[in-house]
Design a protein around this motif. Structure first.
Motif, PDB file in Angstrom:
ATOM      1  N   ASP A 151      -3.192  10.839 -66.917  1.00 14.40           N
ATOM      2  CA  ASP A 151      -2.481   9.562 -67.077  1.00 14.40           C
ATOM      3  C   ASP A 151      -1.242   9.743 -67.942  1.00 14.40           C
ATOM      4  O   ASP A 151      -0.140   9.289 -67.595  1.00 14.40           O
ATOM      5  CB  ASP A 151      -3.431   8.541 -67.696  1.00 14.40           C
ATOM      6  CG  ASP A 151      -2.902   7.117 -67.604  1.00 14.40           C
ATOM      7  OD1 ASP A 151      -1.792   6.877 -68.106  1.00 14.40           O
ATOM      8  OD2 ASP A 151      -3.583   6.257 -67.025  1.00 14.40           O
ATOM      9  N   HIS A 155       2.818   9.544 -66.630  1.00 12.24           N
ATOM     10  CA  HIS A 155       3.776   8.599 -67.222  1.00 12.24           C
ATOM     11  C   HIS A 155       4.930   9.326 -67.909  1.00 12.24           C
ATOM     12  O   HIS A 155       6.083   8.862 -67.859  1.00 12.24           O
ATOM     13  CB  HIS A 155       3.071   7.665 -68.206  1.00 12.24           C
ATOM     14  CG  HIS A 155       2.324   6.557 -67.536  1.00 12.24           C
ATOM     15  ND1 HIS A 155       1.038   6.705 -67.055  1.00 12.24           N
ATOM     16  CD2 HIS A 155       2.694   5.282 -67.234  1.00 12.24           C
ATOM     17  CE1 HIS A 155       0.641   5.561 -66.490  1.00 12.24           C
ATOM     18  NE2 HIS A 155       1.621   4.687 -66.591  1.00 12.24           N
ATOM     19  N   TYR A 159       9.004   8.807 -66.792  1.00 10.82           N
ATOM     20  CA  TYR A 159      10.115   8.496 -67.698  1.00 10.82           C
ATOM     21  C   TYR A 159      11.149   9.621 -67.728  1.00 10.82           C
ATOM     22  O   TYR A 159      12.360   9.365 -67.754  1.00 10.82           O
ATOM     23  CB  TYR A 159       9.576   8.230 -69.107  1.00 10.82           C
ATOM     24  CG  TYR A 159       8.917   6.884 -69.254  1.00 10.82           C
ATOM     25  CD1 TYR A 159       9.662   5.704 -69.159  1.00 10.82           C
ATOM     26  CD2 TYR A 159       7.546   6.774 -69.469  1.00 10.82           C
ATOM     27  CE1 TYR A 159       9.049   4.461 -69.270  1.00 10.82           C
ATOM     28  CE2 TYR A 159       6.925   5.536 -69.576  1.00 10.82           C
ATOM     29  CZ  TYR A 159       7.684   4.385 -69.483  1.00 10.82           C
ATOM     30  OH  TYR A 159       7.082   3.161 -69.592  1.00 10.82           O
ATOM     31  N   VAL A 198      -0.809   3.041 -62.533  1.00  9.09           N
ATOM     32  CA  VAL A 198       0.613   2.946 -62.881  1.00  9.09           C
ATOM     33  C   VAL A 198       1.102   1.563 -62.493  1.00  9.09           C
ATOM     34  O   VAL A 198       0.978   1.156 -61.331  1.00  9.09           O
ATOM     35  CB  VAL A 198       1.437   4.033 -62.164  1.00  9.09           C
ATOM     36  CG1 VAL A 198       2.930   3.803 -62.377  1.00  9.09           C
ATOM     37  CG2 VAL A 198       1.035   5.417 -62.667  1.00  9.09           C
ATOM     38  N   VAL A 203       6.936   0.010 -64.782  1.00  8.03           N
ATOM     39  CA  VAL A 203       7.199   1.390 -65.193  1.00  8.03           C
ATOM     40  C   VAL A 203       8.230   2.095 -64.309  1.00  8.03           C
ATOM     41  O   VAL A 203       9.101   2.801 -64.799  1.00  8.03           O
ATOM     42  CB  VAL A 203       5.880   2.194 -65.204  1.00  8.03           C
ATOM     43  CG1 VAL A 203       6.147   3.664 -65.493  1.00  8.03           C
ATOM     44  CG2 VAL A 203       4.920   1.608 -66.239  1.00  8.03           C
TER      45      VAL A 203
END
Length: 414
Positions: A151, A155, A159, A198, A203
């Motif tokens: 996870d 993420h 980014y 997600v 995001v």
């Protein structure tokens, strides 16, 4: 033992098997028996028959007192089978303990090569090199991967690479499908990526469609490019690539991919349509007898200008006593793939515009049909898309200049 001796031994064994001097089934049976004997000889616990005439032994198991578990079978052979299966399972678990995404990727690719299109396999390799190759996650044993680790890493990558929905899907395909395959092979029990959530809306970056005039040729640009292509063709200086300018123009009139126009043959053309059923793969120097994607073969309508280009190619080949079966080639090989690509770059440079690839000709073709109110399902079938969403989302652009767009909107709302 020297390399020469090993090679002679290998050659002799292959010869013996090929000429039935050695029965391979017998060899495998003896190898299995030998392995079984080795396992039983190294088994540290006694195999014995109890008063109830059943056979017993122990195997190591930390869940039981004294770290061992008793195994009981009615027959000695069944007990020996159970002992062998136990140690083979132990070896498998030890082997699985060392499997990581890095060591598993080649096996994943070989598995996919039998099940998906080569272009999809190529996209996996590209995604691997971009997102995975230098990442710490690929060196963690799969059996040790935790949901929180995956996870966090997912993420972090979102980014770092400013992923939108499309790039995120491409990125996670390898992770998700590799873990699915590992489950099928018994390496792990569960795909932890399926537990990762997600929030795409919060995001992921929004998908911004590229500016229209960078993705298609305007009407003026297409007209000028055709003038340059005809002038290039009429020079006729380079015999081998004489027909390349015709192939370039043909793409604007049919929406074919470069790989498809290179592989197009006279036998594929019937009256006012061309059957697109194969493509040229220059990387492997081969004709692939199916089309890109899963649409299958398709019939593309040929307008008179496209038919004229075919007839011009035929006349030119006859003038040079060329009997090529490929429409835009002066040899017995498919049309020169790189030559077509370079022609687009050359014409853009001559026009003084930012370079637009051959794929932009396909986008131009689709956008032109949309501008002229051709039914979207017809367009989809012409270009070989499985659904209209692909056509509209990725290939629909306005070819008009800002002034033309302004005038159209004014006219529409007046």
């Amino acid at each position: 033992m020297s390399k020469e001796t090993l090679k002679l031994g290998k050659d002799a064994l292959e010869y013996a098997i090929a000429h039935d001097i050695i029965n391979w089934d017998d060899v495998q049976e003896k190898m299995t028996a030998h392995k079984r004997k080795e396992i039983l000889n190294s088994h540290p616990y006694k195999i014995y028959q109890g008063k109830d005439r059943r056979w017993r032994t122990y195997v190591t198991d930390d869940r039981y007192p004294n770290h061992r578990r008793m195994v009981i079978k009615s027959r000695k052979s069944d007990l020996e089978d159970a002992v062998c299966e136990y140690y083979e399972s132990e070896q498998t678990q030890e082997s699985n303990a060392n499997v990581t995404l890095a060591t598993f990727f080649n096996e994943f690719i070989e598995y996919k090569k039998l099940r998906v299109a080569p272009t999809t396999v190529s996209s996996y390799v590209t995604a691997w090199n971009k997102y995975y190759r230098d990442s710490y996650i690929i060196n963690i044993p799969l059996i040790e991967l935790k949901k929180i680790e995956v996870d966090n890493w997912v993420h972090e990558m979102i980014y770092e690479h400013k992923m939108n929905s499309h790039t995120y899907t491409n990125f996670t395909c390898i992770l998700n499908q590799s873990l699915d395959l590992a489950v099928e092979k018994g390496i792990i029990e569960h795909n932890v990526f399926t537990d990762v959530k997600v929030d795409r809306r919060r995001v992921l970056h929004p998908e911004v469609k590229k500016d229209d005039l960078t993705q298609v040729y305007t009407k003026e640009e297409q007209d000028e490019l055709f003038e340059l292509a005809w002038a290039d063709f009429n020079k006729g200086k380079r015999r081998t690539h004489t027909l390349i300018p015709l192939a370039v123009m043909f793409m604007f009139l049919t929406g074919l991919r470069v790989s498809e126009v290179c592989a197009l043959q006279y036998d594929d053309v019937h009256e006012n349509c061309a059957n697109i059923n194969k493509f040229w793969r220059p990387r492997n120097n081969e004709i692939v007898l199916h089309t890109k994607g899963s649409f299958g073969s398709r019939d593309v309508i040929l307008i008179p200008e496209a038919v004229n280009l075919i007839e011009t190619a035929r006349t030119t080949q006859e003038a040079y006593d060329c009997n090529s079966q490929y429409i835009f080639s002066m040899t017995n090989e498919p049309a020169y793939y790189d030559g077509v690509q370079r022609a687009f770059k050359k014409y853009c440079k001559q026009m003084g515009i930012v370079g637009k690839s051959s794929h932009k000709a396909r986008k131009t073709y689709i956008s032109t049909l949309i501008d002229n109110n051709i039914n979207i399902n017809t367009i989809r079938k012409q270009v070989g898309h499985m659904n209209e969403r692909t056509t509209l989302k990725n290939y629909c652009f306005d070819r008009g200049t800002p002034d033309e767009v302004y005038n159209k909107i004014c006219a529409a709302l007046s």
